[in-house]
Motif scaffolding. Structure first.
Motif, PDB file in Angstrom:
ATOM      1  N   ALA A   8      77.916 -12.550  12.415  1.00  0.00           N
ATOM      2  CA  ALA A   8      76.821 -11.732  11.520  1.00  0.00           C
ATOM      3  C   ALA A   8      76.178 -10.720  12.677  1.00  0.00           C
ATOM      4  O   ALA A   8      75.810  -9.750  12.199  1.00  0.00           O
ATOM      5  N   ALA A   9      75.722 -11.430  13.445  1.00  0.00           N
ATOM      6  CA  ALA A   9      74.990 -10.676  14.703  1.00  0.00           C
ATOM      7  C   ALA A   9      75.898  -9.464  14.920  1.00  0.00           C
ATOM      8  O   ALA A   9      75.368  -8.222  15.192  1.00  0.00           O
ATOM      9  N   TRP A  10      77.048  -9.619  15.239  1.00  0.00           N
ATOM     10  CA  TRP A  10      78.010  -8.645  15.635  1.00  0.00           C
ATOM     11  C   TRP A  10      77.787  -7.392  14.785  1.00  0.00           C
ATOM     12  O   TRP A  10      78.020  -6.079  14.966  1.00  0.00           O
ATOM     13  N   CYS A  11      78.218  -7.927  13.453  1.00  0.00           N
ATOM     14  CA  CYS A  11      78.204  -7.091  12.230  1.00  0.00           C
ATOM     15  C   CYS A  11      77.047  -6.003  12.169  1.00  0.00           C
ATOM     16  O   CYS A  11      77.030  -4.841  12.040  1.00  0.00           O
ATOM     17  N   ALA A  12      75.663  -6.944  12.196  1.00  0.00           N
ATOM     18  CA  ALA A  12      74.507  -5.997  12.166  1.00  0.00           C
ATOM     19  C   ALA A  12      74.443  -5.338  13.248  1.00  0.00           C
ATOM     20  O   ALA A  12      73.919  -3.976  13.063  1.00  0.00           O
ATOM     21  N   PHE A  13      74.746  -5.453  14.481  1.00  0.00           N
ATOM     22  CA  PHE A  13      74.768  -4.652  15.610  1.00  0.00           C
ATOM     23  C   PHE A  13      75.559  -3.297  15.564  1.00  0.00           C
ATOM     24  O   PHE A  13      75.188  -2.301  15.524  1.00  0.00           O
ATOM     25  N   ALA A  14      76.604  -3.486  14.927  1.00  0.00           N
ATOM     26  CA  ALA A  14      77.890  -2.504  14.708  1.00  0.00           C
ATOM     27  C   ALA A  14      77.287  -1.695  13.628  1.00  0.00           C
ATOM     28  O   ALA A  14      77.373  -0.476  13.842  1.00  0.00           O
ATOM     29  N   LEU A  15      76.567  -2.101  12.615  1.00  0.00           N
ATOM     30  CA  LEU A  15      75.874  -1.396  11.580  1.00  0.00           C
ATOM     31  C   LEU A  15      74.968  -0.498  12.119  1.00  0.00           C
ATOM     32  O   LEU A  15      74.539   0.843  11.837  1.00  0.00           O
ATOM     33  N   ALA A  16      74.267  -1.205  12.961  1.00  0.00           N
ATOM     34  CA  ALA A  16      73.002  -0.317  13.647  1.00  0.00           C
ATOM     35  C   ALA A  16      73.516   0.750  14.829  1.00  0.00           C
ATOM     36  O   ALA A  16      72.884   1.864  14.701  1.00  0.00           O
ATOM     37  N   VAL A  17      74.624   0.540  15.385  1.00  0.00           N
ATOM     38  CA  VAL A  17      75.110   1.494  16.247  1.00  0.00           C
ATOM     39  C   VAL A  17      75.668   2.659  15.362  1.00  0.00           C
ATOM     40  O   VAL A  17      75.526   4.019  15.642  1.00  0.00           O
ATOM     41  N   THR A  18      76.360   2.737  14.125  1.00  0.00           N
ATOM     42  CA  THR A  18      76.801   3.520  13.306  1.00  0.00           C
ATOM     43  C   THR A  18      75.735   4.208  12.744  1.00  0.00           C
ATOM     44  O   THR A  18      75.738   5.295  12.605  1.00  0.00           O
ATOM     45  N   ALA A  19      74.683   3.500  12.072  1.00  0.00           N
ATOM     46  CA  ALA A  19      73.592   4.088  11.673  1.00  0.00           C
ATOM     47  C   ALA A  19      73.025   5.203  12.736  1.00  0.00           C
ATOM     48  O   ALA A  19      72.654   6.328  12.267  1.00  0.00           O
ATOM     49  N   GLY A  20      72.818   4.642  13.841  1.00  0.00           N
ATOM     50  CA  GLY A  20      72.125   5.324  15.050  1.00  0.00           C
ATOM     51  C   GLY A  20      72.854   6.691  15.310  1.00  0.00           C
ATOM     52  O   GLY A  20      72.433   7.519  15.620  1.00  0.00           O
ATOM     53  N   CYS A  21      74.022   6.342  15.127  1.00  0.00           N
ATOM     54  CA  CYS A  21      75.059   7.783  15.667  1.00  0.00           C
ATOM     55  C   CYS A  21      75.060   8.692  14.320  1.00  0.00           C
ATOM     56  O   CYS A  21      75.497   9.797  14.763  1.00  0.00           O
ATOM     57  N   LEU A  22      74.744   8.246  13.284  1.00  0.00           N
ATOM     58  CA  LEU A  22      74.796   9.070  12.039  1.00  0.00           C
ATOM     59  C   LEU A  22      73.469   9.512  11.465  1.00  0.00           C
ATOM     60  O   LEU A  22      73.495  10.185  10.461  1.00  0.00           O
ATOM     61  N   VAL A  23      72.345   9.608  12.210  1.00  0.00           N
ATOM     62  CA  VAL A  23      71.081   9.794  11.792  1.00  0.00           C
ATOM     63  C   VAL A  23      71.039  11.405  12.096  1.00  0.00           C
ATOM     64  O   VAL A  23      71.509  11.813  13.169  1.00  0.00           O
ATOM     65  N   PRO A  24      70.390  12.033  10.999  1.00  0.00           N
ATOM     66  CA  PRO A  24      70.360  13.786  11.473  1.00  0.00           C
ATOM     67  C   PRO A  24      69.475  13.740  12.663  1.00  0.00           C
ATOM     68  O   PRO A  24      68.556  12.815  13.056  1.00  0.00           O
TER      69      PRO A  24
END
Length: 110
Positions: A8-24
């Motif tokens: 769960a922690a890995w998934c949350a971190f992966a989502l955070a990385v993805t979101a951070g990379c796709l923020v305008p």
């Protein structure tokens, strides 16, 4: 740490990385650490537990391939995000991070 919590922690971190990379670009903080260092460390952190949880070298290789493809997909997606663009150097930092994290995670048993 129990395995379900680690996943769960890995998934949350992966989502955070993805979101951070796709923020305008205009929504990013004004002062961020070195961009390439962030890519390297983020993907190393993603690669380490994947390798540590792999039971075989084939599973570890599949994890590496999945993370490399995810990094490529995110870089391609950035082309469509305002103020962001595809960057080969980011892709290289992602790949280096995956390889470093994987190599660090191989001797670890979780």
């Amino acid at each position: 740490m129990p395995l379900p919590l680690l996943i769960a922690a890995w998934c949350a971190f992966a989502l955070a990385v993805t979101a951070g990379c796709l923020v305008p670009a205009d929504r990013l903080p004004a002062r961020l650490p070195n961009d390439k260092l962030l890519h390297l460390l983020s993907y190393a952190a993603l690669g380490l537990p994947v390798a540590a949880l792999a039971s075989t070298s084939g599973q570890a290789a599949a994890g590496v391939a999945a993370l490399l493809l995810a990094g490529l997909a995110i870089e391609v997606a950035q082309h469509f995000v305002p103020g962001r663009s595809f960057c080969v150097r980011d892709l290289a930092a992602n790949a280096a991070g995956v390889l470093i994290g994987t190599l660090a995670g191989l001797p670890v048993t979780l």
